[in-house]
Design an enzyme around this catalytic site. Structure first.
Site, PDB file in Angstrom:
ATOM      1  CG  HIS A 310      -2.070   0.924   1.105  1.00 28.49           C
ATOM      2  ND1 HIS A 310      -1.979   2.258   1.379  1.00 28.49           N
ATOM      3  CD2 HIS A 310      -3.330   0.693   0.691  1.00 28.49           C
ATOM      4  CE1 HIS A 310      -3.155   2.816   1.156  1.00 28.49           C
ATOM      5  NE2 HIS A 310      -4.000   1.902   0.728  1.00 28.49           N
ATOM      6  CG  ASP A 373      -8.693  -4.430  -2.478  1.00 25.17           C
ATOM      7  OD1 ASP A 373      -9.877  -4.314  -2.167  1.00 25.17           O
ATOM      8  OD2 ASP A 373      -8.039  -3.539  -3.035  1.00 25.17           O
TER       9      ASP A 373
HETATM   10  N1  CMC Z   1       4.112  -7.545  -4.889  1.00 29.68           N
HETATM   11  C1  CMC Z   1       5.459  -7.508  -5.081  1.00 29.68           C
HETATM   12  N2  CMC Z   1       6.201  -6.396  -4.916  1.00 29.68           N
HETATM   13  C2  CMC Z   1       5.573  -5.265  -4.550  1.00 29.68           C
HETATM   14  C3  CMC Z   1       4.178  -5.245  -4.332  1.00 29.68           C
HETATM   15  C4  CMC Z   1       3.445  -6.430  -4.507  1.00 29.68           C
HETATM   16  N3  CMC Z   1       2.121  -6.453  -4.312  1.00 29.68           N
HETATM   17  N4  CMC Z   1       3.811  -3.985  -3.979  1.00 29.68           N
HETATM   18  C5  CMC Z   1       4.924  -3.256  -3.983  1.00 29.68           C
HETATM   19  N5  CMC Z   1       6.001  -4.029  -4.303  1.00 29.68           N
HETATM   20  C6  CMC Z   1       7.422  -3.618  -4.369  1.00 29.68           C
HETATM   21  C7  CMC Z   1       7.705  -2.804  -5.621  1.00 29.68           C
HETATM   22  O1  CMC Z   1       8.123  -3.628  -6.667  1.00 29.68           O
HETATM   23  C8  CMC Z   1       8.778  -1.875  -5.113  1.00 29.68           C
HETATM   24  O2  CMC Z   1       9.983  -2.612  -5.050  1.00 29.68           O
HETATM   25  P1  CMC Z   1      11.405  -1.859  -5.335  1.00 29.68           P
HETATM   26  O3  CMC Z   1      11.566  -0.865  -4.217  1.00 29.68           O
HETATM   27  O4  CMC Z   1      12.432  -2.953  -5.309  1.00 29.68           O
HETATM   28  O5  CMC Z   1      11.262  -1.207  -6.693  1.00 29.68           O
HETATM   29  C9  CMC Z   1       8.393  -1.594  -3.654  1.00 29.68           C
HETATM   30  O6  CMC Z   1       7.628  -2.742  -3.258  1.00 29.68           O
HETATM   31  C10 CMC Z   1       7.522  -0.335  -3.492  1.00 29.68           C
HETATM   32  O7  CMC Z   1       6.377  -0.463  -4.336  1.00 29.68           O
HETATM   33  P2  CMC Z   1       5.775   0.714  -5.211  1.00 29.68           P
HETATM   34  O8  CMC Z   1       5.096   0.158  -6.405  1.00 29.68           O
HETATM   35  O9  CMC Z   1       6.832   1.751  -5.431  1.00 29.68           O
HETATM   36  O10 CMC Z   1       4.722   1.302  -4.181  1.00 29.68           O
HETATM   37  P3  CMC Z   1       3.489   2.227  -4.530  1.00 29.68           P
HETATM   38  O11 CMC Z   1       3.188   2.947  -3.292  1.00 29.68           O
HETATM   39  O12 CMC Z   1       3.770   3.051  -5.749  1.00 29.68           O
HETATM   40  O13 CMC Z   1       2.349   1.182  -4.910  1.00 29.68           O
HETATM   41  C11 CMC Z   1       0.546  -0.346  -4.688  1.00 29.68           C
HETATM   42  C12 CMC Z   1       1.377   0.749  -4.008  1.00 29.68           C
HETATM   43  C13 CMC Z   1      -0.678  -0.646  -3.811  1.00 29.68           C
HETATM   44  C14 CMC Z   1       0.061   0.129  -6.060  1.00 29.68           C
HETATM   45  C15 CMC Z   1       1.435  -1.631  -4.835  1.00 29.68           C
HETATM   46  O14 CMC Z   1       1.824  -2.088  -3.564  1.00 29.68           O
HETATM   47  C16 CMC Z   1       0.707  -2.748  -5.608  1.00 29.68           C
HETATM   48  O15 CMC Z   1       0.745  -2.757  -6.833  1.00 29.68           O
HETATM   49  N6  CMC Z   1       0.043  -3.688  -4.878  1.00 29.68           N
HETATM   50  C17 CMC Z   1      -0.741  -4.711  -5.538  1.00 29.68           C
HETATM   51  C18 CMC Z   1      -2.083  -4.138  -5.964  1.00 29.68           C
HETATM   52  C19 CMC Z   1      -3.007  -3.911  -4.792  1.00 29.68           C
HETATM   53  O16 CMC Z   1      -3.181  -4.768  -3.931  1.00 29.68           O
HETATM   54  N7  CMC Z   1      -3.682  -2.743  -4.786  1.00 29.68           N
HETATM   55  C20 CMC Z   1      -4.686  -2.416  -3.780  1.00 29.68           C
HETATM   56  C21 CMC Z   1      -4.300  -1.276  -2.903  1.00 29.68           C
HETATM   57  S1  CMC Z   1      -5.326  -1.179  -1.441  1.00 29.68           S
HETATM   58  C22 CMC Z   1      -6.901  -0.779  -2.018  1.00 29.68           C
HETATM   59  C23 CMC Z   1      -6.976   0.613  -2.492  1.00 29.68           C
HETATM   60  O17 CMC Z   1      -6.729   1.534  -1.711  1.00 29.68           O
HETATM   61  O18 CMC Z   1      -7.370   0.803  -3.647  1.00 29.68           O
END
Ligand code: CMC
Length: 438
Positions: A310, A373
């Site tokens: 998140h 989720d």
């Molecule tokens: N699986 C594997 N690696 C992950 C995941 C994941 N679900 N989420 C983040 N990471 C890694 C990402 O690759 C990055 O690694 P590095 O630092 O080596 O590049 C690090 O963790 C930080 O991730 P980010 O993508 O920079 O973080 P963000 O804040 O931009 O993204 C997120 C947040 C929710 C989009 C992401 O965690 C994700 O894609 N999660 C899966 C989708 C999901 O469950 N979304 C629902 C969010 S909660 C409901 C809502 O509020 O809508």
């Protein structure tokens, strides 16, 4: 909020120095007021994805991602989940205070009075393909509400804004249920105003004209809880979309329709659908859970552990903890009732993923925990809700959050049309070359 403290910004190339005020919130992270930066120093700030940028002031929801805290108007989400109802939570988000008995009765009556849709709206549904995603239908139909109520709304009149809010909260379950009925070739069901908000939605989804319908009270309670937990989450992508769209003084129904579009993405509300697809894949595949954990860690693979991670929570999402317990209770209820329980395997797989991930250095070092989720989809699936309706239910629940933020923004004297700056990296000025000379 006090403006007396400042930080000093020194431009090392020119020696120029300015003071930027520090804004102290009632709770949470202090914020540097950079509004004067461009005028005083000729610089923009660069923050793609708003990692460090507060886009507005708000008193609706408080979130502390480090500690895993979520509060609506100061009330902890755990207490609301245990003691409140979705409709009472709607009142709280819109008003900032919990209602007394009379206020709640009046509010419930008002919402009940608005549950019907204009009959002409029915025709919109038949314009969609039957296999269209219900979220696409939601975007279209909610946007179309502006064609029905536009002339009547003066967005600068608080009463008109409240009427729009009530209409949206009340009509959303009807719009959502009808998107399901249409896709399945079922007759549209009218709202039953004797039922609670959640029960009425289930009735509109599942009742048949041929036989009486009574929703399982366990399902009604679980759905109401899911809606409380999804009702608001401060400045997330869809809420910010509603604010940005509404900042041009656009019609609120159109602004909420834009919010629905934003919510649909798998990185946001669409994740609940993706979680189930992932769990089913794991259950049906010959590979074990560790194989999927390894894929999620592999940077050359686009696969991510859906329902994990998140932007704000760097701790366990408090909503996920509550939902995990409800999921467990619901499956136990199904077992006790002797009902078919093919969802236990999905739940066990989810728990196994969580167990392994929370011990794995990749997830631990990045503070990746299950989010709201991760378990909610199993509950919805067990209730008989099809996969493509999951995000629709999220949209139905989040509508109150969107419209509360829109209402707050319109009355905020500091709010202006949202218009970010950019760091231009394109071509430098050059002369037009006629087509035959290129
Ligand atoms: N699986 C594997 N690696 C992950 C995941 C994941 N679900 N989420 C983040 N990471 C890694 C990402 O690759 C990055 O690694 P590095 O630092 O080596 O590049 C690090 O963790 C930080 O991730 P980010 O993508 O920079 O973080 P963000 O804040 O931009 O993204 C997120 C947040 C929710 C989009 C992401 O965690 C994700 O894609 N999660 C899966 C989708 C999901 O469950 N979304 C629902 C969010 S909660 C409901 C809502 O509020 O809508």
């Amino acid at each position: 909020m006090s403006k007396t403290e400042t930080v000093t910004l020194i431009d090392n190339s020119t020696g120029k120095q300015i003071e930027l005020p520090i804004l102290r919130p009632s709770n949470g992270t202090p914020t540097i007021d950079v509004r004067g930066l461009y005028k005083k120093m000729g610089y923009f700030t660069y923050d793609p994805g708003f990692l460090s940028t507060a886009s507005c002031q708000s008193s609706i929801t408080f979130l502390d991602g480090e500690e895993g805290i979520l509060q609506y108007a100061g009330y902890p989400i755990e207490q609301l989940a245990e003691h409140s109802s979705f409709l009472e939570t709607c009142y709280l988000l819109l008003d900032g205070e919990l209602p007394n008995e009379q206020e709640f009765k009046q509010f419930s009556t008002i919402i009940t009075c608005h549950t019907m849709l204009h009959e002409a709206l029915k025709r919109f549904y038949s314009g969609f393909r039957r296999d269209g995603h219900p979220m696409a239908i939601m975007v279209g139909v909610v946007g179309a509400l502006s064609a029905f109520y536009h002339d009547e709304i003066n967005i600068h009149d608080p009463q008109d804004r409240m009427i729009a809010a009530h209409q949206l909260i009340a009509k959303m379950p009807t719009i959502a249920a009808w998107s399901y009925r249409y896709a399945n070739g079922l007759p549209f069901t009218y709202p039953d105003n004797n039922l609670s908000y959640a029960e009425n939605f289930l009735q509109m989804m599942f009742s048949m004209p041929t036989e009486p319908y009574k929703a399982d009270p366990f399902y009604v309670k679980a759905l109401d809880l899911i809606m409380i937990l999804h009702a608001d989450h401060e400045q997330n992508a869809s809420t910010s979309t509603v604010r940005l769209t509404g900042s041009s003084e656009a019609n609120p129904f159109a602004a909420v329709s834009a919010g629905i579009a934003s919510l649909w993405g798998p990185a946001h509300g669409g994740a609940n659908e993706s979680v189930i697809r992932m769990l089913v894949d794991i259950v049906e595949s010959d590979n074990d859970v560790q194989y999927y954990i390894d894929r999620a860690k592999d940077k050359s693979d686009r696969f991510r552990l859906m329902g994990f991670g998140h932007r704000i929570y760097k701790n366990y999402d408090p909503r996920a903890r509550i939902i995990r317990k409800t999921c467990h209770d619901l499956l136990e209820h199904l077992n006790k009732e002797g009902k078919d329980n093919e969802y236990q395997e999905l739940f066990d797989t989810a728990m196994e993923l969580e167990r392994i991930a929370l011990k794995d250095d990749y997830f631990v070092s990045r503070n990746l925990y299950p989010n709201v989720d991760f378990y909610s989809g199993i509950i919805l699936l067990a209730m008989g809700i099809p996969l493509n309706m999951f995000t629709v239910i999220f949209a139905m629940s989040r509508t109150v959050g969107w419209i509360s933020h829109w209402n707050e923004m319109i009355q905020d004297p500091e709010s202006r049309i949202g218009r970010p700056r950019q760091l231009y990296n394109g071509a430098l000025p050059r002369d037009y070359v006629p087509l035959n000379k290129r």
